[in-house]
Design an enzyme around this catalytic site. Structure first.
Site, PDB file in Angstrom:
ATOM      1  CE  LYS A   1      65.001  51.753  42.336  1.00 21.47           C
ATOM      2  NZ  LYS A   1      65.563  50.433  42.449  1.00 21.47           N
TER       3      LYS A   1
HETATM    4  C1  LIG Z   1      65.297  48.927  42.415  1.00 25.27           C
HETATM    5  C2  LIG Z   1      65.143  48.141  43.662  1.00 25.27           C
HETATM    6  C3  LIG Z   1      65.884  46.979  43.919  1.00 25.27           C
HETATM    7  C4  LIG Z   1      66.754  46.336  42.881  1.00 25.27           C
HETATM    8  O1  LIG Z   1      67.689  47.188  42.352  1.00 25.27           O
HETATM    9  P1  LIG Z   1      68.533  46.759  41.052  1.00 25.27           P
HETATM   10  O2  LIG Z   1      69.757  47.625  41.130  1.00 25.27           O
HETATM   11  O3  LIG Z   1      67.661  47.098  39.876  1.00 25.27           O
HETATM   12  O4  LIG Z   1      68.830  45.337  41.138  1.00 25.27           O
HETATM   13  C5  LIG Z   1      65.759  46.371  45.150  1.00 25.27           C
HETATM   14  N1  LIG Z   1      64.926  46.850  46.091  1.00 25.27           N
HETATM   15  C6  LIG Z   1      64.169  47.946  45.862  1.00 25.27           C
HETATM   16  C7  LIG Z   1      63.283  48.444  46.957  1.00 25.27           C
HETATM   17  C8  LIG Z   1      64.238  48.606  44.644  1.00 25.27           C
HETATM   18  O5  LIG Z   1      63.467  49.672  44.408  1.00 25.27           O
END
Ligand SMILES: *Cc1c(COP(=O)(O)O)cnc(C)c1O
Length: 390
Positions: A185
């Site tokens: 991210k």
């Molecule tokens: C990555 C992601 C999540 C979950 O994030 P984590 O920190 O890995 O639990 C939730 N929603 C979306 C749209 C994502 O891309």
């Protein structure tokens, strides 16, 4: 191999973590408060609660919103499974509102229709897909009309801005926004998440739920006999007031998160520059097009998705992916529509009931997009694709 996404860690990020290792706290110390404060300053939210992941954050947001069995959470079919799973953890049901094929975000019209047909709908979770902020004004108006809370899944959109110019997470259109610091991210904390809100009651509840449901901040005690002796507070006393979790994040992760957050403007600027280069090159292509070319300057640009006419290319997606892999290029599909997963199919969902999502799914491929992607690497990717496009 060029990955489709990758974090960027500098020496000062490493030093920030090492400094914590030499200090007095490893978990829940001053770095958590500092990360939350920096996050509030960046987004403009009044409150921020750091948690162990965005998945944990979505679960806590659903709990804080009071979701339980008999209620329904409405989200987009084109998201990571964690968005929908947040409802299931609370015993609530899920419903999906189809996307707008142009933006790939939840369609406010589709949402209106689903909410009209779903009497138990309580919470709407729009997803800023790929980092492109949803039309929050329209979505929150529809949700409000149907008496639903709005929680933004902003896992892709840190660094993005709404049409009104405010940062995603500022909270003008929703009750809570949830962010992810998974390394793929916008910024990395190892694992980590943040819930932003402007509502003090939700904030206080989130803080409790993050740590077993025990009293926090200046929560009043419920059992006064055990809590006090001769009107003096018993120094050992704490109480669990509702069922919570251990969704805490560590000081190590928060030190990394704070250090990374300072770099976010640079990260986003590079992502936008790379997206603009892709957009310019794909303008000359016949069968490969950018999927979300609008509002690049407002997008967090977590993903660069291209739409392929595989039929015209006379290749399957599998063949294209393997061809790219042989040239050192990793691609990925974001996402298999959530209702297509066996767990959700077993609950009666059929992905073909969401034609815009289903159609998009068959044409999409996410191309490499990350801070350290070089112009030369990007030229190589575009060149290999040009060889397919003809
Ligand atoms: C990555 C992601 C999540 C979950 O994030 P984590 O920190 O890995 O639990 C939730 N929603 C979306 C749209 C994502 O891309």
């Amino acid at each position: 191999m060029i990955p489709y996404g990758k974090h960027h860690i500098d020496e000062d990020d490493i030093q920030a973590v090492v400094d914590v290792l030499r200090g007095d706290w490893l978990t829940q110390g001053p770095q958590v408060d500092m990360f939350e404060a920096a996050f509030k300053a960046y987004t403009g939210a009044e409150y921020a609660v750091a948690v162990s992941s965005a998945t944990a954050g979505l679960h806590l947001a659903a709990m804080a919103a009071g979701l339980s069995a008999g209620d329904t959470l409405v989200t987009s079919p084109i998201t990571f499974v964690a968005t929908a799973n947040a409802a299931r953890y609370t015993g609530a049901n899920v419903a999906f509102a189809d996307i707008d094929s142009a933006t790939l975000n939840m369609s406010p019209e589709a949402l209106d229709k689903v909410l009209s047909q779903t009497p138990g709908a309580k919470m709407v979770v729009p997803v800023h897909f790929g980092g492109l902020p949803c039309d929050m004004e329209a979505i929150s108006a529809v949700a409000k009309r149907h008496g639903c809370l709005v929680v933004e899944d902003a896992a892709h959109a840190l660094g993005g801005t709404y049409a009104d110019g405010n940062m995603v997470g500022e909270g003008g259109f929703s009750h809570m926004s949830v962010f992810s610091f998974h390394p793929v991210k916008a910024i990395a904390a190892g694992e980590g998440g943040m819930i932003a809100t402007n509502d003090e009651a939700l904030y206080r509840r989130l803080i409790r739920l993050r740590s077993h449901g025990m009293n926090k901040l200046d929560d009043p005690f419920l059992d006064l006999d055990l809590a006090f002796d001769s009107n003096e507070r018993n120094p050992w006393y704490y109480e669990m007031q509702e069922l919570g979790f251990n969704y805490r994040i560590t000081d190590l992760q928060c030190a990394l998160g704070t250090s990374q957050l300072a770099k976010l403007p640079d990260f986003v600027a590079r992502r936008r520059a790379l997206a603009a280069r892709y957009d310019t090159r794909f303008a000359e292509f016949s069968h490969i097009k950018p999927a979300q070319p609008m509002a690049r300057d407002r997008s967090g640009l977590h993903l660069y998705v291209a739409r392929f006419d595989f039929h015209a290319l006379c290749m399957t997606r599998r063949e294209v992916m393997l061809h790219l892999r042989a040239q050192g290029i990793t691609t990925q599909v974001h996402y298999i529509p959530v209702p297509a997963h066996p767990y959700y199919r077993a609950q009666g969902f059929d992905p073909q009931d969401y034609p815009a999502s289903w159609g998009y799914y068959h044409e999409c491929l996410s191309l490499p997009l990350f801070y350290d992607l070089t112009d030369d690497q990007q030229d190589h990717i575009v060149g290999v694709l040009k060889g397919l496009d003809g």
